[in-house]
Design a protein around this motif. Sequence first.
Motif, PDB file in Angstrom:
ATOM      1  N   GLY A   1      -3.261   5.088   0.468  1.00 20.11           N
ATOM      2  CA  GLY A   1      -3.487   3.785   0.043  1.00 20.11           C
ATOM      3  C   GLY A   1      -3.127   3.773  -1.614  1.00 20.11           C
ATOM      4  N   ARG A   2      -2.575   2.695  -1.975  1.00 18.17           N
ATOM      5  CA  ARG A   2      -2.512   2.086  -3.480  1.00 18.17           C
ATOM      6  C   ARG A   2      -2.808   0.796  -3.758  1.00 18.17           C
ATOM      7  NH1 ARG A   2       1.762   5.508  -5.788  1.00 18.17           N
ATOM      8  NH2 ARG A   2       2.676   6.679  -4.341  1.00 18.17           N
ATOM      9  N   TRP A   3      -3.756   0.654  -4.870  1.00 16.17           N
ATOM     10  CA  TRP A   3      -4.157  -0.590  -5.064  1.00 16.17           C
ATOM     11  C   TRP A   3      -3.785  -0.952  -6.608  1.00 16.17           C
ATOM     12  CZ3 TRP A   3      -6.792   2.825  -2.215  1.00 16.17           C
ATOM     13  CH2 TRP A   3      -6.886   2.594  -0.974  1.00 16.17           C
TER      14      TRP A   3
ATOM     15  N   SER B   1     -11.295   1.911   1.734  1.00 14.79           N
ATOM     16  CA  SER B   1     -10.103   1.315   1.266  1.00 14.79           C
ATOM     17  C   SER B   1     -10.292  -0.138   0.555  1.00 14.79           C
ATOM     18  CB  SER B   1      -9.036   1.260   2.300  1.00 14.79           C
ATOM     19  OG  SER B   1      -8.579   2.468   2.584  1.00 14.79           O
TER      20      SER B   1
ATOM     21  N   GLU C   1      -9.982  -0.980  -3.336  1.00 15.37           N
ATOM     22  CA  GLU C   1      -8.987  -2.350  -3.652  1.00 15.37           C
ATOM     23  C   GLU C   1      -9.793  -3.040  -4.746  1.00 15.37           C
ATOM     24  OE1 GLU C   1      -6.390  -5.517  -1.745  1.00 15.37           O
ATOM     25  OE2 GLU C   1      -7.970  -4.889  -0.569  1.00 15.37           O
ATOM     26  N   ARG C   2     -10.990  -3.383  -4.353  1.00 10.90           N
ATOM     27  CA  ARG C   2     -11.839  -4.275  -5.244  1.00 10.90           C
ATOM     28  C   ARG C   2     -12.240  -3.725  -6.510  1.00 10.90           C
ATOM     29  NH1 ARG C   2     -16.780  -5.804  -1.564  1.00 10.90           N
ATOM     30  NH2 ARG C   2     -14.901  -5.126   0.085  1.00 10.90           N
TER      31      ARG C   2
ATOM     32  N   ARG D   1      -8.888  -3.927  -8.378  1.00 11.89           N
ATOM     33  CA  ARG D   1      -8.801  -5.384  -9.001  1.00 11.89           C
ATOM     34  C   ARG D   1      -9.758  -5.560 -10.129  1.00 11.89           C
ATOM     35  NH1 ARG D   1      -9.279  -7.713  -4.027  1.00 11.89           N
ATOM     36  NH2 ARG D   1     -11.335  -8.267  -4.303  1.00 11.89           N
TER      37      ARG D   1
ATOM     38  N   GLU E   1      -2.334   1.344 -11.270  1.00 12.84           N
ATOM     39  CA  GLU E   1      -2.873   1.533  -9.668  1.00 12.84           C
ATOM     40  C   GLU E   1      -3.682   2.525  -9.576  1.00 12.84           C
ATOM     41  OE1 GLU E   1       0.528   1.927  -7.421  1.00 12.84           O
ATOM     42  OE2 GLU E   1       0.610   4.165  -7.572  1.00 12.84           O
TER      43      GLU E   1
END
Length: 190
Positions: A182-184, A60, A64-65, A68, A158
């Motif tokens: 999970g969502r980023w 996760s 996320e990285r 981003r 996302e």
Amino acid sequence: MRLFAAVLPPQDVSDELALKVAELRRLPGASELRWTGVPGWHFTLAFYGEVDEAVVPELSARLERAARRTPCFPLALRGGGQFGHGRALWTGASGDLPVLRLLAERAEAAARKAGVEMGEHRRYRAHLTVARSREAVVVRPYLSVLDGFTSRTWTVDELALVRSNLPKSGVPGEQPRYEVVGRWALGGAG
């Protein structure tokens, strides 16, 4: 947990595709195909298979990285194709496919760095599966209908980590259940 990274189309885009799939399901022989449902529609970026729960926090963090570092980008559902002589019928994509491919590569790299066994690397091909078959199927009529299909363009903002819960009932035609775990936000979102 059986996991994959994905881009999920917005509801109105899924609704557009549902109308086209309803048209496909009226074609001769359509009852021989196993049609996927709206809740399962997604662009798989990287399939992870069974992942130990202890690895999920690291995976996760790396996803996320990756999100981003990737800008938001335009995408639309477009056209269609097949794999395996009609064993999988899908709609494709148009828009910023190089960024979609980059996001797929980053999702795969995130898993490798987190210790997920990924197997051999394949070049990413954007597709959203609408039907499957155990047997080879002549899909030309379906592809003709999908050929003129293009959804509205949306901004992908996302990356999702999705859990696939396989059917256990043994009921023919039962679909896997998908749960976003999970969502980023992508780099330009938010």
